[in-house]
Design a protein around this motif. Structure first.
Motif, short mmCIF file in Angstrom:
data_model
loop_
_atom_site.label_atom_id
_atom_site.label_comp_id
_atom_site.label_asym_id
_atom_site.label_seq_id
_atom_site.Cartn_x
_atom_site.Cartn_y
_atom_site.Cartn_z
N GLU A 43 85.74 13.18 -21.47
CA GLU A 43 86.49 13.77 -20.36
C GLU A 43 87.69 14.59 -20.81
O GLU A 43 88.03 15.60 -20.19
CB GLU A 43 86.95 12.64 -19.42
N ASN A 44 88.36 14.20 -21.87
CA ASN A 44 89.58 14.88 -22.32
C ASN A 44 89.36 15.82 -23.50
O ASN A 44 90.32 16.28 -24.12
CB ASN A 44 90.65 13.85 -22.69
N ASP A 45 88.10 16.12 -23.78
CA ASP A 45 87.81 16.99 -24.92
C ASP A 45 88.17 18.44 -24.59
O ASP A 45 88.05 18.88 -23.44
CB ASP A 45 86.33 16.89 -25.29
N THR A 46 88.58 19.17 -25.59
CA THR A 46 89.01 20.57 -25.38
C THR A 46 87.87 21.56 -25.45
O THR A 46 88.01 22.70 -24.99
CB THR A 46 90.07 20.95 -26.43
N GLU A 47 86.73 21.17 -26.03
CA GLU A 47 85.59 22.08 -26.16
C GLU A 47 84.48 21.78 -25.16
O GLU A 47 83.69 22.67 -24.82
CB GLU A 47 85.04 22.04 -27.59
N LEU A 48 84.41 20.53 -24.74
CA LEU A 48 83.45 20.15 -23.72
C LEU A 48 84.18 20.02 -22.38
O LEU A 48 85.15 19.28 -22.27
CB LEU A 48 82.77 18.82 -24.07
N ASP A 49 83.72 20.75 -21.39
CA ASP A 49 84.34 20.73 -20.06
C ASP A 49 83.65 19.65 -19.23
O ASP A 49 82.66 19.90 -18.53
CB ASP A 49 84.17 22.11 -19.41
N ILE A 50 84.17 18.42 -19.31
CA ILE A 50 83.57 17.27 -18.65
C ILE A 50 84.51 16.78 -17.55
O ILE A 50 85.65 16.41 -17.83
CB ILE A 50 83.28 16.13 -19.64
N SER A 51 84.03 16.79 -16.32
CA SER A 51 84.84 16.35 -15.17
C SER A 51 84.33 15.03 -14.64
O SER A 51 83.11 14.82 -14.51
CB SER A 51 84.81 17.40 -14.05
N ASN A 52 85.26 14.17 -14.28
CA ASN A 52 84.94 12.83 -13.81
C ASN A 52 84.30 12.85 -12.42
O ASN A 52 83.62 11.92 -12.03
CB ASN A 52 86.23 12.00 -13.79
N ASN A 53 84.50 13.90 -11.67
CA ASN A 53 83.98 13.99 -10.31
C ASN A 53 83.52 15.41 -10.03
O ASN A 53 83.75 16.32 -10.84
CB ASN A 53 85.05 13.58 -9.30
N ARG A 54 82.89 15.58 -8.90
CA ARG A 54 82.52 16.93 -8.50
C ARG A 54 83.76 17.80 -8.34
O ARG A 54 84.83 17.31 -7.95
CB ARG A 54 81.74 16.90 -7.18
N ILE A 55 83.62 19.07 -8.61
CA ILE A 55 84.74 19.99 -8.47
C ILE A 55 84.97 20.26 -6.99
O ILE A 55 84.05 20.66 -6.26
CB ILE A 55 84.45 21.30 -9.22
N SER A 56 86.18 20.04 -6.53
CA SER A 56 86.52 20.21 -5.12
C SER A 56 86.45 21.68 -4.73
O SER A 56 86.85 22.57 -5.48
CB SER A 56 87.92 19.67 -4.84
N ARG A 57 85.92 21.94 -3.54
CA ARG A 57 85.87 23.30 -3.04
C ARG A 57 87.27 23.87 -2.83
O ARG A 57 87.45 25.09 -2.78
CB ARG A 57 85.10 23.33 -1.71
N ALA A 58 88.25 22.98 -2.73
CA ALA A 58 89.63 23.44 -2.53
C ALA A 58 90.17 24.19 -3.74
O ALA A 58 91.13 24.95 -3.63
CB ALA A 58 90.53 22.25 -2.20
N THR A 59 89.54 23.99 -4.89
CA THR A 59 90.01 24.67 -6.10
C THR A 59 89.64 26.14 -6.13
O THR A 59 90.15 26.90 -6.95
CB THR A 59 89.45 23.98 -7.36
N GLY A 60 88.75 26.56 -5.26
CA GLY A 60 88.34 27.96 -5.21
C GLY A 60 86.90 28.10 -4.78
O GLY A 60 86.14 27.12 -4.72
N HIS A 61 86.52 29.34 -4.46
CA HIS A 61 85.19 29.61 -3.95
C HIS A 61 84.15 29.58 -5.08
O HIS A 61 84.26 30.33 -6.06
CB HIS A 61 85.18 30.98 -3.25
N LEU A 62 83.16 28.70 -4.97
CA LEU A 62 82.04 28.62 -5.91
C LEU A 62 82.50 28.40 -7.35
O LEU A 62 81.88 28.90 -8.29
CB LEU A 62 81.17 29.88 -5.82
N VAL A 63 83.58 27.66 -7.54
CA VAL A 63 84.10 27.39 -8.88
C VAL A 63 83.05 26.64 -9.72
O VAL A 63 82.85 26.94 -10.90
CB VAL A 63 85.41 26.58 -8.81
N TYR A 64 82.40 25.67 -9.11
CA TYR A 64 81.39 24.87 -9.83
C TYR A 64 80.27 25.77 -10.35
O TYR A 64 79.91 25.72 -11.53
CB TYR A 64 80.84 23.80 -8.89
N GLN A 65 79.70 26.60 -9.49
CA GLN A 65 78.59 27.46 -9.89
C GLN A 65 79.01 28.47 -10.96
O GLN A 65 78.24 28.77 -11.89
CB GLN A 65 78.03 28.20 -8.68
N LYS A 66 80.22 28.99 -10.85
CA LYS A 66 80.68 30.01 -11.80
C LYS A 66 80.86 29.44 -13.20
O LYS A 66 80.77 30.18 -14.19
CB LYS A 66 81.98 30.62 -11.31
#
Length: 430
Positions: free
Chosen positions: A290-313
């Motif tokens: 989860e805290n690695d700098t090269e692997l982008d690992i998130s503990n939960n789904r990315i909230s839509r509040a962070t921006g439009h289609l952030v997860y897909q991008k």
């Protein structure tokens, strides 16, 4: 008196010698005759009866797809072949056989859909073509739009049982009642039609996606054991039988963004995953990386509040997208990764990957054991740029196989599932 006896004995002796001499002469003549006869040239033999090579069992290196049929190859009119041979590359286990067998399927394959059941309840059509059950919905719709459907059961190679567990789930039906509904529906078909009893259901199939269908049918053992199950949760450890059942790709459609591909210069992030921790492997993945700098690992789904289609991008900017199993072995993230051009990293034990007997997954994906999660970063970093370019290039080639369309399009997900069913029909037939 004595002289008479001596003459008689001499006469018998001469007679015995004569018989032996006669037998010897006859034997010599016979031997000479057959010896000369054997020197004559043999009569021409009739040509041997040609033998057809059948589809092999699932224990072969490439299950089902080894249908070596010279007669089919000779019947292919190469002048009228509208397929580009460059499309049939080594992403397939046997490109040539796949092409030939696919053509045969298009010409011959017929499926009868039982007309029974009220479409307003649990039969004939699922609720919608979106979300995690979209693959089930598309198949129900595609089979009716396709050339494979026949209204004449005597022409059918297989029989489709059109019960939708998705619709049961949507109406709030409990799993116990789902099992009863499935049982009663199947009993009514067996009592009304003769087709199930001819093979005890071996030439029947049903389609269901996600874990609902597995739980709804597990209480009907003779259906699960005998019929072909086309399911999104093809796990070896819960009764999935690879040579009988079919892995249905779980695809969340419509996709929010266009397909990615041929864009490796934009993929600067090593790896990416974001999702719920609803399985042991996901818990470990999040805890370790989860805290690695090269692997982008998130503990939960990315909230839509962070921006439009952030997860897909994020799929567009990543080389390798991690696909751990969730509540079941499968994950819709695999099809997402393929669509957006991010090489999928399969982290799920006992998973019979969709179209695994047709496609060579190691040519466009990284397939790991769950125990490899602890070395995940190093494994991905050890993949050279050249190897990654090859994986990415092949990934673009298979995108069409993981796309549903209405009406269906040649080589799309629907046609690939039908091809799998066609191969299993051959196993039943022979």
């Amino acid at each position: 008196m004595i002289v008479g006896k001596q003459q008689l004995q001499q006469s018998q002796l001469f007679s015995l010698k004569g018989s032996i001499l006669t037998l010897s002469i006859v034997t010599l003549i016979s031997f000479t005759y057959f010896s000369f006869k054997s020197l004559r040239p043999p009569l021409p033999l009739s040509p041997p009866t040609p033998q057809l090579t059948l589809l092999p069992s699932a224990t072969a290196t490439i299950p089902f797809a080894r249908k070596v049929a010279d007669r089919e190859e000779n019947n292919v009119d190469k002048g009228k072949d509208d397929d580009n041979d460059e499309l049939f590359t080594d992403i397939y286990h046997s490109p040539k056989l796949f092409k030939l067998n696919f053509k045969e399927m298009e010409r011959k394959f017929k499926v009868y859909i039982y007309p029974d059941g009220d479409p307003k309840t649990f039969y004939q059509t699922p609720r919608k073509l979106t979300g995690k059950y979209a693959s089930e919905g598309y198949f129900f719709q595609n089979i009716r739009e396709s050339r494979f459907r026949t209204d004449y059961p005597d022409q059918a190679h297989l029989f489709f049982i059109p019960i939708s567990c998705h619709k049961m789930r949507g109406k709030g039906t409990s799993y116990e009642n789902m099992t009863i509904i499935v049982q009663n529906y199947l009993d009514s078909l067996i009592g009304k039609y003769p087709y199930w009893n001819r093979t005890l259901g071996a030439d029947h199939f049903f389609v269901t996606c996600h874990d609902v269908g597995v739980r709804a049918t597990e209480g009907v053992p003779f259906l699960v054991k005998n019929a072909i199950r086309v399911v999104c949760s093809p796990s070896y450890d819960v009764g999935f039988i690879p040579h009988k059942d079919v892995a249905l790709p779980q695809v969340l459609q419509p996709f929010a963004l266009p397909a990615g591909g041929n864009d490796v210069e934009n993929r600067t992030r090593l790896g990416f995953w974001a999702g719920h921790r609803n399985s042991k492997i996901r818990v470990i993945l999040a805890r370790v990386w989860e805290n690695d700098t090269e692997l982008d690992i998130s503990n939960n789904r990315i909230s839509r509040a962070t921006g439009h289609l952030v997860y897909q991008k994020r799929f567009y900017r990543t080389k390798f997208c991690i696909c751990p199993g969730g509540s079941q072995v499968n994950s819709a993230r695999i099809a997402d990764s393929i669509h957006y051009g991010c090489v999928p990293v399969i982290l799920s034990n006992y998973y019979d990957l969709p179209f695994n007997d047709i496609l060579d997954w190691r040519k466009f994906a990284v397939v790991l054991k769950e125990s490899d999660v602890y070395q995940l970063k190093q494994i991905l970093k050890n993949i050279s740029d050249e190897e990654f370019f090859s994986l990415h290039k092949n990934l673009v080639k298979v995108q069409k196989h993981f796309q549903w369309n209405s009406p269906p399009i040649k080589y799309d997900a629907f046609h690939m599932v039908m091809y799998e069913l066609w191969l299993r029909h051959h196993v039943i037939k022979y």
